[in-house]
Scaffold this motif. Structure first.
Motif, short mmCIF file in Angstrom:
data_model
loop_
_atom_site.label_atom_id
_atom_site.label_comp_id
_atom_site.label_asym_id
_atom_site.label_seq_id
_atom_site.Cartn_x
_atom_site.Cartn_y
_atom_site.Cartn_z
N ALA A 1 85.88 -5.27 -40.37
CA ALA A 1 85.64 -4.06 -39.58
C ALA A 1 85.56 -2.80 -40.43
O ALA A 1 85.05 -1.77 -39.97
CB ALA A 1 86.74 -3.90 -38.53
N ALA A 2 86.05 -2.85 -41.67
CA ALA A 2 86.08 -1.66 -42.52
C ALA A 2 85.04 -1.69 -43.63
O ALA A 2 84.93 -0.73 -44.40
CB ALA A 2 87.47 -1.48 -43.13
N ARG A 3 84.28 -2.76 -43.73
CA ARG A 3 83.31 -2.86 -44.81
C ARG A 3 82.16 -1.88 -44.58
O ARG A 3 81.72 -1.67 -43.46
CB ARG A 3 82.82 -4.30 -44.94
CG ARG A 3 83.92 -5.20 -45.48
CD ARG A 3 83.59 -6.67 -45.45
NE ARG A 3 84.80 -7.44 -45.78
CZ ARG A 3 84.94 -8.74 -45.57
NH1 ARG A 3 83.95 -9.43 -45.03
NH2 ARG A 3 86.06 -9.35 -45.89
N PHE B 1 99.13 -0.50 -51.68
CA PHE B 1 98.49 0.50 -50.83
C PHE B 1 97.76 -0.19 -49.68
O PHE B 1 97.21 -1.28 -49.84
CB PHE B 1 97.49 1.34 -51.64
CG PHE B 1 98.13 2.14 -52.74
CD1 PHE B 1 98.60 3.42 -52.51
CD2 PHE B 1 98.27 1.59 -54.01
CE1 PHE B 1 99.21 4.16 -53.51
CE2 PHE B 1 98.87 2.31 -55.03
CZ PHE B 1 99.34 3.60 -54.78
N VAL B 2 97.76 0.48 -48.53
CA VAL B 2 97.05 -0.03 -47.35
C VAL B 2 96.24 1.11 -46.76
O VAL B 2 96.72 2.24 -46.65
CB VAL B 2 98.03 -0.61 -46.30
CG1 VAL B 2 97.27 -1.00 -45.03
CG2 VAL B 2 98.76 -1.82 -46.85
N GLY B 3 95.01 0.80 -46.37
CA GLY B 3 94.16 1.76 -45.67
C GLY B 3 94.20 1.49 -44.18
O GLY B 3 93.97 0.35 -43.74
N TYR B 4 94.50 2.53 -43.39
CA TYR B 4 94.66 2.39 -41.94
C TYR B 4 93.59 3.18 -41.19
O TYR B 4 93.22 4.30 -41.59
CB TYR B 4 96.03 2.91 -41.51
CG TYR B 4 97.20 2.08 -41.94
CD1 TYR B 4 97.70 1.08 -41.10
CD2 TYR B 4 97.84 2.29 -43.16
CE1 TYR B 4 98.80 0.31 -41.48
CE2 TYR B 4 98.93 1.53 -43.55
CZ TYR B 4 99.40 0.55 -42.70
OH TYR B 4 100.50 -0.22 -43.07
N ASP B 5 93.16 2.60 -40.08
CA ASP B 5 92.40 3.32 -39.07
C ASP B 5 93.36 3.48 -37.90
O ASP B 5 93.57 2.54 -37.13
CB ASP B 5 91.17 2.52 -38.67
CG ASP B 5 90.28 3.27 -37.69
OD1 ASP B 5 90.70 4.33 -37.18
OD2 ASP B 5 89.17 2.79 -37.41
#
Length: 267
Positions: free
Chosen positions: A215-217, A184-188
């Motif tokens: 940048a997503a922490r 799984f990958v989380g995208y912005d």
């Protein structure tokens, strides 16, 4: 007492670690065997060296990176005997983690350093938990491009300095998606910022390769990709070996600490 509690002479008393026992003899046994499967699957699918026997399993996924290659003890046997066999598979320059569900004694004479005693954590299926919130879109990887996105996040976000600058194919072969692992990958937007993998074996789901870009922490990214991996096989328990930083996140997802394992590293 009216009768003896001793077994008949010569009768074998199961320890829970005999190779012929079913995986579901205990949840810990399932966790051990599932992690052993994780240790060999990627290497096997990439056509790289691997071993899966009664006492240990392991494989070489990459020639660099201290967490890329795993060796998992499958029985409470002398780790010195296991590491003698491991030395025949792993060239001296190739790093690996040695993961033992049991205390090991001092393995420094084998060139290993103690990484710690992280907890095995478990989440039972059907546990009532509110899914974590995030602004990222969590996608299941189905393409080579998505697999490269997951690799990049793992190398740069975990991080794995030994594998930087990132080069595609550092960790995942294209055949990785054809096996028991789901990424799984989380995208912005189209920017990949978080990843986690669900590996199914022995009736449980191993959650591994969790990483988040800086940048997503603080945006729920790590919890959300972990949740996706944890619940991908909803009827199975999920297990993982937790880092110190990750434990609070996993506890919020209803993971429980079961016992401490022992991890050594050859860097």
């Amino acid at each position: 007492m009216g009768s003896s509690i001793l077994p008949p002479e010569g009768e074998h008393l199961a320890t829970g670690w005999e190779p012929e026992l079913p995986a579901a003899d205990s949840l810990v046994r399932q966790a051990v065997l599932a992690h052993a499967s994780w240790a060999v699957d990627a290497a096997q699918r990439a056509g790289r060296p691997w071993h899966d026997g009664d006492s240990w399993a392991g494989g070489i996924v990459a020639d660099r990176g201290s967490i890329t290659n795993w060796v998992v003890a499958k029985q409470p046997v002398d780790p010195n005997a296991i590491l003698t066999e491991v030395a025949a598979l792993f060239p001296p320059s190739v790093p690996y983690l040695y993961v033992s569900p049991w205390p090991t004694g001092d393995l420094r004479p084998h060139g290993l350093g103690l990484a710690g005693h992280p907890p095995l954590m478990l989440r039972l299926p059907g546990t009532a938990t509110t899914p974590p919130a995030t602004s990222l879109e969590i996608r299941r990887v189905t393409t080579a491009a998505g697999l490269e996105d997951a690799e990049r996040v793992l190398v740069e976000g975990y991080p794995l300095p030994e594998l930087q600058p990132y080069s595609p194919g550092s960790l995942y072969s294209a055949s990785f998606l054809d096996g028991p692992s789901t990424v799984f990958v989380g995208y912005d937007g189209d920017v990949p910022l978080a990843t986690a993998t669900a590996h199914t074996a022995a009736g449980v789901t191993v959650v591994e390769n969790v990483a988040v870009m800086p940048a997503a922490r603080g945006r729920g990214a790590g919890a959300s990709v972990t949740w996706a991996a944890t619940t991908h096989h909803p009827d199975q328990p999920a297990v993982l070996i937790a880092s110190d930083d990750g434990q609070p996140v996993y506890e919020r997802l209803a993971y429980l600490r079961v016992e401490r394992w022992t991890v050594w590293v050859r860097g």
